[in-house]
Design a protein around this motif. Sequence first.
Motif, short mmCIF file in Angstrom:
data_model
loop_
_atom_site.label_atom_id
_atom_site.label_comp_id
_atom_site.label_asym_id
_atom_site.label_seq_id
_atom_site.Cartn_x
_atom_site.Cartn_y
_atom_site.Cartn_z
N THR A 132 7.83 -7.22 8.38
CA THR A 132 7.12 -6.41 9.37
C THR A 132 6.61 -7.26 10.52
N PRO A 182 10.92 -2.61 10.49
CA PRO A 182 9.53 -2.46 10.07
C PRO A 182 8.56 -3.03 11.12
N GLN A 192 7.85 7.05 -3.55
CA GLN A 192 7.80 7.02 -2.09
C GLN A 192 6.36 7.11 -1.60
N ASN A 240 1.17 -4.37 5.04
CA ASN A 240 2.59 -4.29 5.34
C ASN A 240 3.41 -4.22 4.05
N ARG A 249 3.60 5.11 8.86
CA ARG A 249 3.55 5.49 7.45
C ARG A 249 2.45 6.50 7.14
N ARG A 300 4.75 3.79 -1.89
CA ARG A 300 5.19 2.89 -0.83
C ARG A 300 4.51 3.23 0.49
N LEU A 301 4.47 4.52 0.82
CA LEU A 301 3.89 4.93 2.10
C LEU A 301 2.38 4.71 2.15
N ASN A 302 1.73 4.75 0.99
CA ASN A 302 0.28 4.58 0.95
C ASN A 302 -0.15 3.13 0.73
N ARG A 314 15.07 9.77 4.06
CA ARG A 314 14.76 9.73 5.49
C ARG A 314 15.77 10.55 6.30
N ALA A 367 3.59 9.77 8.34
CA ALA A 367 4.70 10.29 7.53
C ALA A 367 4.19 10.94 6.24
#
Length: 273
Positions: free
Chosen positions: A220, A175, A206, A215, A181, A209-211, A140, A184
Amino acid sequence: MQTILITGCSSGIGYATAHYLKEKGWRVIASCRQAEDVQRLQFEGFECLQLDVTNSQQIQQAFEYIQTSGGLDAVFCNAGFGQPGTVEDIPRDALREIFETNVFGCWEVTNYAMKIFRKQNYGRILINSSILGFAGMHFRGAYNSTKFALEGMADTLRHELHGSNIYVSLIEPGPIQSKFRPNAVIKLHQYIDMENSFHRQAYQQQLARLNTKGNANPFTLPSTACAIACYRALSAKKPKARYQVTFPTKLFWWLRRILPTPLYDFCCRKGGG
């Protein structure tokens, strides 16, 4: 009725804050980058402007409108996005884009707001930072850097405003439910050559995680949590310099203050996912 300008209102924190403050009796001047989002919010009953914070002309036009339509009591610089990727993989073009939005746009909007606030000798400036504004976590680096920059800007401005009736506060989410996400992921594919990176395997993790649907983090909170923090900052007689939102943000703020650097770094690596 008090008036606030909010940038980045198409979804997430900006959208939730616009709704929340309107319900609390504020005159909300919402703003969005895309014309279709402006029309959508206008249909919902908002006073909404098209404002891309990377466009100086649009910023100027927005403040010309504000000055001729009843003035301004507060501004919430919320517009921003995330750019995943390791430091060694982030190209200069990606840095230019994220700094233009997250830092330079906020800086210029604040400058225009300050002209109004200095004349009337009061005002509130809210800046949307992040847990990543003080806890640097891996993959990040670009986003961390923009939020660290905003924290430095806000701290400096707070010193320069000492003794005035103008206050600046950082909103520091962790979060939060938003489109952060999915957006990103788009930037990750746009700028990062994952297949030829040293971190190829880590990028696959990663992406997973992003997909993740729903939550990815059990702590979150809904975007309304940030809206409530904004309202607290706007309502306080003397607002705090920082409003941490979500448990991880509060936890890491204290860990940073009490742990030696190697141990704090270990926590950041674990907390960064």
